[in-house]
Design an enzyme around this catalytic site. Structure first.
Site, mmCIF file in Angstrom:
data_model
loop_
_atom_site.group_PDB
_atom_site.id
_atom_site.type_symbol
_atom_site.label_atom_id
_atom_site.label_comp_id
_atom_site.label_asym_id
_atom_site.label_seq_id
_atom_site.Cartn_x
_atom_site.Cartn_y
_atom_site.Cartn_z
ATOM 1 N N GLU A 1 28.937 -2.423 33.887
ATOM 2 C CA GLU A 1 30.318 -2.933 33.838
ATOM 3 C C GLU A 1 31.185 -1.870 33.170
ATOM 4 O OE1 GLU A 1 30.572 -6.808 31.819
ATOM 5 O OE2 GLU A 1 28.432 -7.010 32.252
ATOM 6 N N THR B 1 2.886 4.606 12.410
ATOM 7 C CA THR B 1 3.286 3.914 13.635
ATOM 8 C C THR B 1 4.809 3.787 13.784
ATOM 9 O OG1 THR B 1 3.034 1.819 12.484
ATOM 10 C CG2 THR B 1 1.160 2.563 13.813
ATOM 11 N N ASP B 2 5.538 3.964 12.677
ATOM 12 C CA ASP B 2 6.995 3.742 12.732
ATOM 13 C C ASP B 2 7.697 4.640 13.745
ATOM 14 O OD1 ASP B 2 6.669 1.843 10.799
ATOM 15 O OD2 ASP B 2 7.694 2.933 9.203
ATOM 16 N N TYR C 1 0.848 -1.203 0.000
ATOM 17 C CA TYR C 1 0.000 0.000 0.000
ATOM 18 C C TYR C 1 0.873 1.239 0.000
ATOM 19 C CZ TYR C 1 1.218 0.396 4.919
ATOM 20 O OH TYR C 1 1.917 0.519 6.090
HETATM 21 N N1 GLU Z 1 5.892 3.438 7.475
HETATM 22 C C1 GLU Z 1 4.646 4.112 7.511
HETATM 23 C C2 GLU Z 1 4.597 5.178 8.580
HETATM 24 O O1 GLU Z 1 5.153 5.048 9.646
HETATM 25 C C3 GLU Z 1 3.549 3.176 7.741
HETATM 26 C C4 GLU Z 1 3.587 2.546 9.085
HETATM 27 C C5 GLU Z 1 2.314 2.764 9.816
HETATM 28 O O2 GLU Z 1 1.708 3.830 9.763
HETATM 29 O O3 GLU Z 1 1.903 1.804 10.441
HETATM 30 O O4 GLU Z 1 3.931 6.165 8.348
#
Ligand code: GLU
Length: 353
Positions: free
Chosen positions: A311, A115-116, A49
């Site tokens: 350490e 989400t990245d 996508y």
């Molecule tokens: N790599 C894209 C981003 O971070 C898609 C990952 C996502 O949204 O889950 O925007």
């Protein structure tokens, strides 16, 4: 365009007024930045996508249920895949949020985001947004037209949370797959599954069920309105540069030297185990500190963090505590706008876990 003009235009063009009964209607602004939640796939059953295709208006239309929870305003800040997120966009985002709350234009904010790097944006906002009203990040793992798309439910939950008085003074949060996470704690732990976030070793802050948030506990105390940093005092459009280097069996010190040559003020080493380094990196560290570059010992391990009892300790080192390498990097960049001495920097790191 000034932030004020931008806010006014976006607000006028995207205001939705829902029909409510008596009582106060919370005002929630959705700030869209892109990500998979705004992604479109050529086939609803496929895995490929393009992220960051839908506008904020389209996202809102997909979930008409949010209008029964709040009066909704939408702002399109940018439309990018979040691997392309920058500190310049973070500063712009934090300024828009500060302006919305300072001018009492909304009661809660939802940021839609890939989400990245959601955990990084959330943590930056947690440090510099000086308000106790809810800021909730959400996204999705499946694009908007996929079978079993998770974006609509996540957006609905995020609006419910941002509209809830129970979400006040909880710091910046993320909502995914019915779980509520604290900005300092969560990380992405799966590349494709809709249950993609965890707070390793600490667990989620709470859950959302039937649109109602249920909190199990509070986040750490130093966030948003309690933070000593504020977007109001961050001048310019960038932050002091800090890099990250990964240690592994036989890791060379070449990346460390390359970062120093690029002009970084600090380096976070994502060490092995309890913040340990390869022989080559370990040998390079004292010379690096002597040149005035800060070193933070962090770990590539998800749980346990790095305390001071490592350490092979060395003079002048900083340790990350429970913060991941990517989060302690952000905290160091923000802290460097105010402090340079290791004692204060370690105090800040220890305080913002
Ligand atoms: N790599 C894209 C981003 O971070 C898609 C990952 C996502 O949204 O889950 O925007």
């Amino acid at each position: 365009m000034t932030v004020k003009k931008f806010l006014l235009l976006s607000t006028l063009s995207l205001l939705f007024i829902p029909a409510f009964g008596n009582g106060y209607t919370p005002r929630v602004t959705i700030i869209a930045t892109g990500g998979t939640i705004a992604g479109i796939a050529p086939s609803s059953a496929g895995t490929f996508y393009d992220p960051a295709q839908l506008t904020v208006g389209a996202l809102m239309e997909q979930v008409p249920e949010i209008r029964s929870k709040a009066s909704i305003t939408g702002i399109q800040l940018c439309n990018i895949a979040s691997q392309h997120m920058t500190t310049e966009i973070w500063i712009r985002l934090a300024s828009v949020i500060d302006s919305l709350f300072s001018n009492d234009l909304c009661d809660g904010i939802v940021v839609t985001h890939g989400t990245d790097t959601m955990e990084e944006t959330a943590f930056f906002l947690n440090l510099v947004v000086p308000h106790d009203k809810p800021v909730v990040l959400t996204g999705s793992m499946r694009p908007s037209n996929a079978l079993g798309a998770d974006g609509p439910a996540n957006l609905y939950n995020a609006v419910c949370l941002a509209a809830s008085p129970a979400a006040r003074d909880k710091g910046v949060m993320a909502v995914m797959n019915d779980y509520i996470f604290a900005a300092a704690e969560f990380t992405k732990t799966h590349t494709v599954n809709p249950h993609a976030f965890e707070s390793p070793g600490r667990g989620p802050l709470g859950i959302i069920r039937g649109g109602i948030p249920v909190f199990f506990r509070d986040p750490g105390p130093m966030h948003t309105v309690h933070s000593e940093f504020s977007i109001k005092h961050l001048h310019g459009t960038d932050l002091p540069p800090v890099g990250i280097v990964l240690s592994y069996a036989g890791a060379s010190a070449v990346p460390v030297e390359a970062l120093i040559a690029s002009g970084v003020e600090g380096i976070v080493v994502a060490g092995v185990g309890h913040g340990n380094y390869s022989l080559e990196i370990e040998a390079a560290i004292p010379g690096i500190i002597a040149r005035g570059v800060l070193i933070v010992r962090a770990t590539r391990i998800l749980c346990g963090g790095v305390a001071s009892d490592v350490e092979s300790p060395f003079e002048g080192q900083l340790t990350s505590g429970l913060l991941s390498p990517q989060k302690v990097r952000i905290l160091l960049m923000v802290a460097l706008t105010r402090y340079r001495d290791p004692d204060n920097l370690q105090r800040i790191i220890d305080g913002y876990q």
